[in-house]
Design a protein around this motif. Structure first.
Motif, PDB file in Angstrom:
ATOM      1  N   ARG A 245       0.957  -1.293  -0.053  1.00  0.00           N
ATOM      2  CA  ARG A 245       0.060   0.113   0.061  1.00  0.00           C
ATOM      3  C   ARG A 245       0.654   1.321  -0.087  1.00  0.00           C
ATOM      4  NH1 ARG A 245      -1.658   4.095   2.863  1.00  0.00           N
ATOM      5  NH2 ARG A 245      -3.602   4.840   2.958  1.00  0.00           N
ATOM      6  N   ASP A 246       1.834   1.185   0.919  1.00  0.00           N
ATOM      7  CA  ASP A 246       2.790   2.816   1.039  1.00  0.00           C
ATOM      8  C   ASP A 246       3.420   2.576  -0.333  1.00  0.00           C
ATOM      9  OD1 ASP A 246       2.389   2.803   3.572  1.00  0.00           O
ATOM     10  OD2 ASP A 246       3.760   1.714   4.445  1.00  0.00           O
ATOM     11  N   ARG A 247       3.800   1.677  -0.964  1.00  0.00           N
ATOM     12  CA  ARG A 247       4.601   1.824  -2.113  1.00  0.00           C
ATOM     13  C   ARG A 247       3.775   2.228  -3.426  1.00  0.00           C
ATOM     14  NH1 ARG A 247       9.756  -0.866  -1.210  1.00  0.00           N
ATOM     15  NH2 ARG A 247       9.590  -1.885   0.790  1.00  0.00           N
ATOM     16  N   SER A 248       2.550   1.646  -3.522  1.00  0.00           N
ATOM     17  CA  SER A 248       1.703   2.107  -4.437  1.00  0.00           C
ATOM     18  C   SER A 248       1.116   3.472  -4.359  1.00  0.00           C
ATOM     19  CB  SER A 248       0.370   1.048  -4.383  1.00  0.00           C
ATOM     20  OG  SER A 248      -0.564   1.408  -5.406  1.00  0.00           O
ATOM     21  N   PHE A 249       0.614   3.711  -3.248  1.00  0.00           N
ATOM     22  CA  PHE A 249       0.225   5.080  -2.857  1.00  0.00           C
ATOM     23  C   PHE A 249       1.287   6.250  -3.170  1.00  0.00           C
ATOM     24  CE2 PHE A 249      -1.548   8.840  -0.815  1.00  0.00           C
ATOM     25  CZ  PHE A 249      -2.729   8.519  -0.433  1.00  0.00           C
ATOM     26  N   ILE A 250       2.592   6.020  -2.660  1.00  0.00           N
ATOM     27  CA  ILE A 250       3.686   7.051  -2.610  1.00  0.00           C
ATOM     28  C   ILE A 250       4.031   6.951  -4.138  1.00  0.00           C
ATOM     29  CG2 ILE A 250       5.699   7.791  -2.173  1.00  0.00           C
ATOM     30  CD1 ILE A 250       5.197   6.554   0.771  1.00  0.00           C
ATOM     31  N   GLY A 251       4.072   5.843  -4.833  1.00  0.00           N
ATOM     32  CA  GLY A 251       4.376   5.669  -6.190  1.00  0.00           C
ATOM     33  C   GLY A 251       3.429   6.309  -7.091  1.00  0.00           C
ATOM     34  N   HIS A 252       2.221   6.574  -6.805  1.00  0.00           N
ATOM     35  CA  HIS A 252       1.315   7.110  -7.597  1.00  0.00           C
ATOM     36  C   HIS A 252       1.519   8.601  -7.492  1.00  0.00           C
ATOM     37  CE1 HIS A 252      -1.255   3.860  -9.274  1.00  0.00           C
ATOM     38  NE2 HIS A 252      -1.659   3.583  -8.269  1.00  0.00           N
ATOM     39  N   ALA A 253       1.771   9.108  -6.556  1.00  0.00           N
ATOM     40  CA  ALA A 253       1.981  10.477  -6.306  1.00  0.00           C
ATOM     41  C   ALA A 253       3.091  10.935  -6.960  1.00  0.00           C
ATOM     42  CB  ALA A 253       2.090  10.836  -4.544  1.00  0.00           C
ATOM     43  N   ALA A 254       4.121  10.080  -6.891  1.00  0.00           N
ATOM     44  CA  ALA A 254       5.390  10.486  -7.837  1.00  0.00           C
ATOM     45  C   ALA A 254       5.270  10.611  -9.349  1.00  0.00           C
ATOM     46  CB  ALA A 254       6.502   9.426  -7.551  1.00  0.00           C
ATOM     47  N   GLU A 255       4.237   9.564  -9.891  1.00  0.00           N
ATOM     48  CA  GLU A 255       4.162   9.401 -11.413  1.00  0.00           C
ATOM     49  C   GLU A 255       3.283  10.830 -11.477  1.00  0.00           C
ATOM     50  OE1 GLU A 255       2.031   5.897 -11.437  1.00  0.00           O
ATOM     51  OE2 GLU A 255       3.750   4.397 -11.320  1.00  0.00           O
ATOM     52  N   LEU A 256       2.324  11.100 -10.616  1.00  0.00           N
ATOM     53  CA  LEU A 256       1.682  12.525 -10.989  1.00  0.00           C
ATOM     54  C   LEU A 256       2.326  13.536 -10.507  1.00  0.00           C
ATOM     55  CD1 LEU A 256      -1.662  11.637  -9.083  1.00  0.00           C
ATOM     56  CD2 LEU A 256      -1.744  11.810 -11.550  1.00  0.00           C
ATOM     57  N   GLY A 257       3.593  13.696 -10.305  1.00  0.00           N
ATOM     58  CA  GLY A 257       4.460  14.848 -10.187  1.00  0.00           C
ATOM     59  C   GLY A 257       4.364  15.551  -8.913  1.00  0.00           C
ATOM     60  N   ALA A 258       3.568  14.819  -7.959  1.00  0.00           N
ATOM     61  CA  ALA A 258       3.480  15.660  -6.562  1.00  0.00           C
ATOM     62  C   ALA A 258       4.122  15.042  -5.632  1.00  0.00           C
ATOM     63  CB  ALA A 258       1.663  15.375  -6.343  1.00  0.00           C
ATOM     64  N   LEU A 259       4.934  14.393  -5.441  1.00  0.00           N
ATOM     65  CA  LEU A 259       5.773  13.773  -4.442  1.00  0.00           C
ATOM     66  C   LEU A 259       6.771  14.571  -4.382  1.00  0.00           C
ATOM     67  CD1 LEU A 259       6.191  11.425  -2.302  1.00  0.00           C
ATOM     68  CD2 LEU A 259       7.708  10.390  -3.924  1.00  0.00           C
ATOM     69  N   ARG A 260       7.113  15.008  -2.870  1.00  0.00           N
ATOM     70  CA  ARG A 260       8.147  15.922  -2.487  1.00  0.00           C
ATOM     71  C   ARG A 260       8.271  15.370  -0.974  1.00  0.00           C
ATOM     72  NH1 ARG A 260       9.150  22.701  -3.309  1.00  0.00           N
ATOM     73  NH2 ARG A 260      11.482  22.421  -2.702  1.00  0.00           N
ATOM     74  N   ALA A 261       9.175  14.104  -0.810  1.00  0.00           N
ATOM     75  CA  ALA A 261       9.272  13.713   0.189  1.00  0.00           C
ATOM     76  C   ALA A 261      10.602  13.889   0.454  1.00  0.00           C
ATOM     77  CB  ALA A 261       8.929  12.142   0.241  1.00  0.00           C
ATOM     78  N   TYR A 262      11.048  13.703   1.932  1.00  0.00           N
ATOM     79  CA  TYR A 262      12.341  14.154   2.525  1.00  0.00           C
ATOM     80  C   TYR A 262      12.928  12.932   3.260  1.00  0.00           C
ATOM     81  CZ  TYR A 262      11.859  18.693   0.792  1.00  0.00           C
ATOM     82  OH  TYR A 262      11.590  19.924  -0.333  1.00  0.00           O
TER      83      TYR A 262
END
Length: 375
Positions: A245-262
């Motif tokens: 779930r974590d990998r899919s959720f965060i991965g989708h956000a990255a594909e949408l160009g919305a991930l900015r994790a640290y």
């Protein structure tokens, strides 16, 4: 055109109007003033990324057939096991619906909140559901105004007292935020904590920003290690566990160009992380955690200090959203706030009584939660 509360499966299957429901949903997300990428259909409709069952959809298309005009609200089905006595068991199961993210997406009309509450009241009166739950609702919104005075027979049971959502808006010159908001002594303390953390690690402390989908697997692995030992993960059950779930959720956000994790730490050891999203100029600071072995150096403070430095230096967001809660660091770094509250909507007398007991328990848990807060 009044808004309608529909069965989610039926709404998704309705394709008699163009654009179709998923395309309209996507436009509502894109037009939301306060981000909302976590409500994007590519995430919600992926049952690996979003495991809750989507149950109802409220849509107010406004006065136009243009995609994205009006407002959209998503509900998930929830069962609350509420104790019959304030002291605990035995429990009774109540079935209801929770508004995702506590807000309507898109550009809801002035009447959207009242229409939604009227539709929800109709379902409550029919006896087909026990409650509706609205979490962290903006108390200045039309939705809260409608929720505060619902039509009979519904009544609202306010669960939480007003809690602020702290925001940070950078000045025209973002670098000026530090001198305008924080004293020279405070800035020195931030730097001293960073040096103290390096001394404990025995290595240089680095801040890594994760934005690409290819970076997600390594980030999730490192974050899961920190979460496993963090007080956020052990005591509150919040964090990253490395699941699909974590990998899919965060991965989708990255594909949408919305991930900015640290990720903060040395080259060999992660110390702290924060899962964050930046969408439509809105930066959401979510799910931070740190390794308590380094607590004396305040790694959470060092992490946030370094994140805000990065945000002020490049791709500056219009607003930084720290989310609801009375955590001290939010008011320390934020520049403005608005109040939020959580409420149940119910109709039957017995259900209302049980929800009032649940309100007492949740307030007690909130006080306990605040006593555990550290950064």
């Amino acid at each position: 055109m009044a808004g309608l509360l529909s069965d989610a499966a039926e709404w998704l299957a309705s394709d008699s109007q163009a654009p179709g429901p998923v395309d309209r949903w996507r436009h509502y997300v894109e037009k939301s003033a306060m981000g909302g990428v976590c409500n994007h259909p590519s995430i919600i409709l992926d049952r690996t990324a979003f495991t809750d069952e989507l149950s109802l959809v409220y849509e107010d298309r406004g006065n136009s057939d243009a995609a994205g005009e009006g407002g959209l609200g998503l509900f998930v089905q929830k069962t609350r096991r509420v104790p019959l006595l304030a002291s605990g068991p035995p429990r009774v199961a109540l079935k209801g619906h929770v508004l995702v993210d506590g807000r309507l997406m898109g550009q809801p009309s002035a009447r959207s909140g009242a229409d939604l509450i009227a539709e929800a009241t109709g379902l409550l009166a029919s006896g087909t559901t026990d409650f509706f739950l609205f979490e962290d609702v903006d108390m200045t919104s039309g939705l809260w105004a409608a929720l505060s005075s619902p039509p009979p027979p519904a009544k609202a049971v306010v669960v939480s007292e007003a809690e602020p959502v702290w925001l940070l808006r950078f000045p025209p010159r973002p670098a000026d935020y530090w001198t305008e908001r924080h004293s020279s002594k405070a800035r020195w303390r931030f730097r001293r904590k960073a040096k103290q953390l390096e001394a404990l690690l025995g290595e240089e402390v680095q801040l890594r920003c994760i934005r690409g989908a290819s970076e997600v697997p390594d980030f999730v692995d490192a974050a899961a290690k920190v979460s496993a030992v963090s007080w956020q993960g052990r005591r509150l059950g919040r964090g990253i566990d490395g699941s699909a779930r974590d990998r899919s959720f965060i991965g989708h956000a990255a594909e949408l160009g919305a991930l900015r994790a640290y990720l903060l730490g040395s080259a060999s050891r992660p110390v702290a992380f924060a899962v964050c999203y930046q969408w439509q100029g809105h930066f959401a600071y979510q799910i931070p955690a740190y390794d308590p072995e380094f607590a004396e150096a305040s790694p959470g403070t060092v992490l946030l200090y370094r994140i805000l430095q990065d945000l002020a230096a490049q791709d500056v967001p219009q607003v930084v959203d720290f989310g609801p809660g009375r955590h001290e660091y939010k008011s320390r770094f934020g520049t403005e706030s608005y109040p939020t509250a959580t409420a149940y909507l119910a109709a039957r007398g017995s259900v209302l009584g049980l929800l009032r007991l649940e309100r007492q328990r949740q307030r007690w848990r909130a006080r306990l939660h605040l006593s555990l807060i550290h950064i």
